[in-house]
Scaffold this motif. Sequence first.
Motif, PDB file in Angstrom:
ATOM      1  N   ASN A 271       5.596   9.168  -6.103  1.00 46.00           N
ATOM      2  CA  ASN A 271       6.672  10.240  -5.995  1.00 46.00           C
ATOM      3  C   ASN A 271       7.944   9.719  -6.214  1.00 46.00           C
ATOM      4  N   PRO A 272       8.184   9.573  -7.301  1.00 51.07           N
ATOM      5  CA  PRO A 272       9.600   8.560  -7.431  1.00 51.07           C
ATOM      6  C   PRO A 272      10.852   9.650  -7.240  1.00 51.07           C
ATOM      7  N   GLY A 273      11.907   8.674  -6.812  1.00 51.55           N
ATOM      8  CA  GLY A 273      13.319   9.306  -6.704  1.00 51.55           C
ATOM      9  C   GLY A 273      13.514   9.824  -5.190  1.00 51.55           C
ATOM     10  N   LYS A 274      12.476   9.256  -4.241  1.00 52.37           N
ATOM     11  CA  LYS A 274      12.576   9.751  -3.045  1.00 52.37           C
ATOM     12  C   LYS A 274      13.035   8.576  -1.829  1.00 52.37           C
ATOM     13  N   VAL A 275      12.508   7.620  -2.048  1.00 53.68           N
ATOM     14  CA  VAL A 275      12.945   6.604  -1.131  1.00 53.68           C
ATOM     15  C   VAL A 275      12.832   5.339  -1.856  1.00 53.68           C
ATOM     16  N   THR A 276      13.847   4.376  -1.500  1.00 54.97           N
ATOM     17  CA  THR A 276      14.236   3.237  -2.358  1.00 54.97           C
ATOM     18  C   THR A 276      13.778   1.985  -1.499  1.00 54.97           C
TER      19      THR A 276
ATOM     20  N   TYR B  55       1.028  -1.253   0.049  1.00 52.72           N
ATOM     21  CA  TYR B  55       0.009   0.050  -0.096  1.00 52.72           C
ATOM     22  C   TYR B  55       0.875   1.342   0.081  1.00 52.72           C
ATOM     23  N   LEU B  56       1.972   1.281   0.633  1.00 55.53           N
ATOM     24  CA  LEU B  56       2.898   2.198   0.803  1.00 55.53           C
ATOM     25  C   LEU B  56       3.523   2.530  -0.372  1.00 55.53           C
ATOM     26  N   TYR B  57       4.047   1.333  -1.270  1.00 59.00           N
ATOM     27  CA  TYR B  57       4.489   1.896  -2.384  1.00 59.00           C
ATOM     28  C   TYR B  57       3.372   2.412  -3.472  1.00 59.00           C
ATOM     29  N   LYS B  58       2.306   1.701  -3.491  1.00 57.41           N
ATOM     30  CA  LYS B  58       1.427   2.247  -4.408  1.00 57.41           C
ATOM     31  C   LYS B  58       0.877   3.659  -4.154  1.00 57.41           C
TER      32      LYS B  58
END
Length: 613
Positions: A444-449, A435-438
Motif C-alpha cells: 500500500n505505497p505512499g502512506k508510511v515511510t 513482515y510489516l513492510y512485506k
Amino acid sequence: MKYLFYFICLAFSGLQQLQAATDWHTQSNYQEVVSTHVHLELNVDFKQKQLEGYIQHQLKYLDKSAKKLSLDTRALDIHKVELLINDKWQSGEFLLAKEDSVRGSQLNISLKPNTEQVRVYYNSRPEASGLQWLTPQQTAGKKHPFMFSQSQAIHARSWMPIQDTPGMRVTYSAQIKTDKTLRPVMSANNSPERRPDGVYKFTMPQAIPPYLIAIAAGDIYHQAMSKQTAIYSEKAYLESAAEEFSDTQAMIEATEKLFGPYRWNQYDLLILPPSFPFGGMENPRLSFITPTVIAGDKSLVSLIAHELAHSWSGNLVTNATWRDLWLNEGFTSYVENRIMEEVFGKKRAVMEQVLAIQDLKEEMKELPRKDQIMHVELGGRDPDDAFSGVPYVKGQLFLMFLEEKFGREKFDAFVKKYFNDHAFQSIDTKTFVNYLYKFLIDPNPGKVTIKDTNAWIYQRGLPETIPTPTSDAFEKVDTHIKKWLDKKVTLKQIPTGDWTIHEWLYFINNLPENISLDKMKLLDKAYNLTESTNNEVAHAWLLLSIKRGYMAVMPRLEKYLIGIGRRKLIVPLYKELVKTEDNYTFAKRVYKKARPGYHPLAQGTVDDLFKKE
Ligand code: BES
Ligand code: ZN
C-alpha cells in the motif's frame, strides 16, 4: 545539517537491526541444546518457604557435538543431577558458575553421548525473586498460607533450573504436592475438583516460553462463569470476582471475531491476595489478577481485556528477547482497547486511550532518554529496572497510527495474519519490521515511510505522527473544570451524577498543577475523594494530595499503602513522598509496616527509592 542528522539516525538504527537477536538475559545454551518439554515434580513446602523436588528436561540437539547443557538459575540449591541414556537413569556431573548480579548462576551439566533427558534435583530458597510466600495473616481468609509465582521477565530461574529465555518454548507437565487442605493451580489444565491426598497433576500441551510457567497454592476455590471461563480464588473474592468479570466470555468472542481463534481452550482467572505486585499476569489458561480491580462496577475490567489479549500477543506470538517487549505489550494494549470498544463501546475505549496517553506523557517527562525507545537497550541491565509505559502505550500508539494510515479493514486483516503466521513462535523487532513492510507498507505505497517507522521504533520521545484521539466526554469535563476555576459554577452545580470512573480520573488528573489547598478541601468535601473505594481514583487523588501538601489524606494514604502491593499504584506515591523531608519520614514509617506484606519485586523497587537520598 538536517539531512546529516537523518543519515546518522538511519545508520544507527540500521546497525541495530544488523545485530542477531541473541538474548543477553540468558546464560543458557538454548541455541545448541534446547529443552522441548519439562516435567516438574515439586513439593510446596510452606514451613520452609520452598519448592523442593526435581525438574526433568527433554533435550533436542541443535548442535550434534554439544557436550553440555547450560541452564539459568538464581539462588537455587542444586542437590544432584541425573541423565537418561538408552532408557536408564545414571548420575551426572554439574557445576554452578559464579553468580552474575543480573542473570544469576549458570548451571552447567556435562552431557554424555545419547543423553535424552536431564533431571535436576533442587530446592528454591525463601527469598526466591519469583515467588511470594504469604502468611495466613496476609491473605483474605486469614487461616491458610498462600504462595504464587511471578516469573516475567527473568524470575522463572529463581524457582526452577531452566533455559530462561522467551526465545524458546517448552510444553510442560507437573505433579505438585501440597498440604491436603490447600489447592495448587498452574498455567495449565486445572481441574476444578479438590484432591483429598493433596497431589495434583497438570499438563500444558502447547509450547510456551518458560516465563509463562506459573504456579500458585492456597485455600483456593472454583466458580464457573461460563463454559470456557471460571474464577479461582480464596472464598472472599469468589462471588464478587465472578460478578465483576462476567463479561470475560464476551471478550473472548470479540477478540476471536477480530483477530482469529482463541487457541488455549479454557480461560480462567486466579484472583490473588492484594500484595500481588502487578495488575495482572497473562499466565496461559489462567491469568493472575490483582483483587484491587474488583471495583463493584466493572470500571477496571480493561485489565482482563489486557491479560486476555496476551493469549494472542505474547503467549501465541512472543518477543524473542526482552528488548522486544513492545511487540508483546504494545500489541496487547492495542488489542485490549479494541476489545473494550467491542464489548463496552467506542466512548469508553476512547476515554481509556486518552487517559493512557496522558499518563505516558507524564511518565516520559521523568524517563531517561534511552528508555523512551521502544526497541530499548537492555544489555547489562535488569529488565525490571527498565519497566515503563513506553512498550505499552507508545507501542499501542504506533499500531493506532498504522490503523489510521491503512484503515481498519486492511490493518485488522494484517494483524490477524501476523498472529496466525507467527503462532507459537518467538520473534524479534527486525523480523516484525520486515513482515510489516512485506504485508502492509509495501503493498500500500505512499502512506508510511521508513522515517516514520524508525521514529516510532528506534527513536526516543513521541513522533510527530502521534494519533490524537479526543473524547467528547472529557471535553465536557474540561469545560466544567474551567467554569469552576473561573467561579462561574460551584462544585455542587457540576453534573457529576452520571460520571464514570474514567471521567473522575480525567477530572482529578486535569486539575491545575498548582491548585490551592482551599480548593482541595472543597473538592474533598463535595466528592469525598479521600474515601473513594475505587483504587484508581483513590490513587490519583492521593498522588495529587501529596503534591499539593493536602495533609488530610495521610491516614487514608497510610491504609492504602499497607493494604495494596500493586507496584503501579504504590510506587508513584512513594516516589512523590520521598521528595520532602516530612513526607520522607512518614513514608519511611509506613513502609516499615507495609514492606513485609509486599512482593520481593515491589520491595526492591521501593527500597531503591529510599537509597537514592
Ligand atoms: N505481562 C504484564 C506484567 C509484566 C510485564 C510483568 C513485564 C513483568 C514484566 C501484564 O500483562 C501487564 O501488563 N500488567 C499490567 C496491566 C495493564 C497494563 C492493564 C499491570 O500489571 O499493571
Ligand atoms: Zn501486558
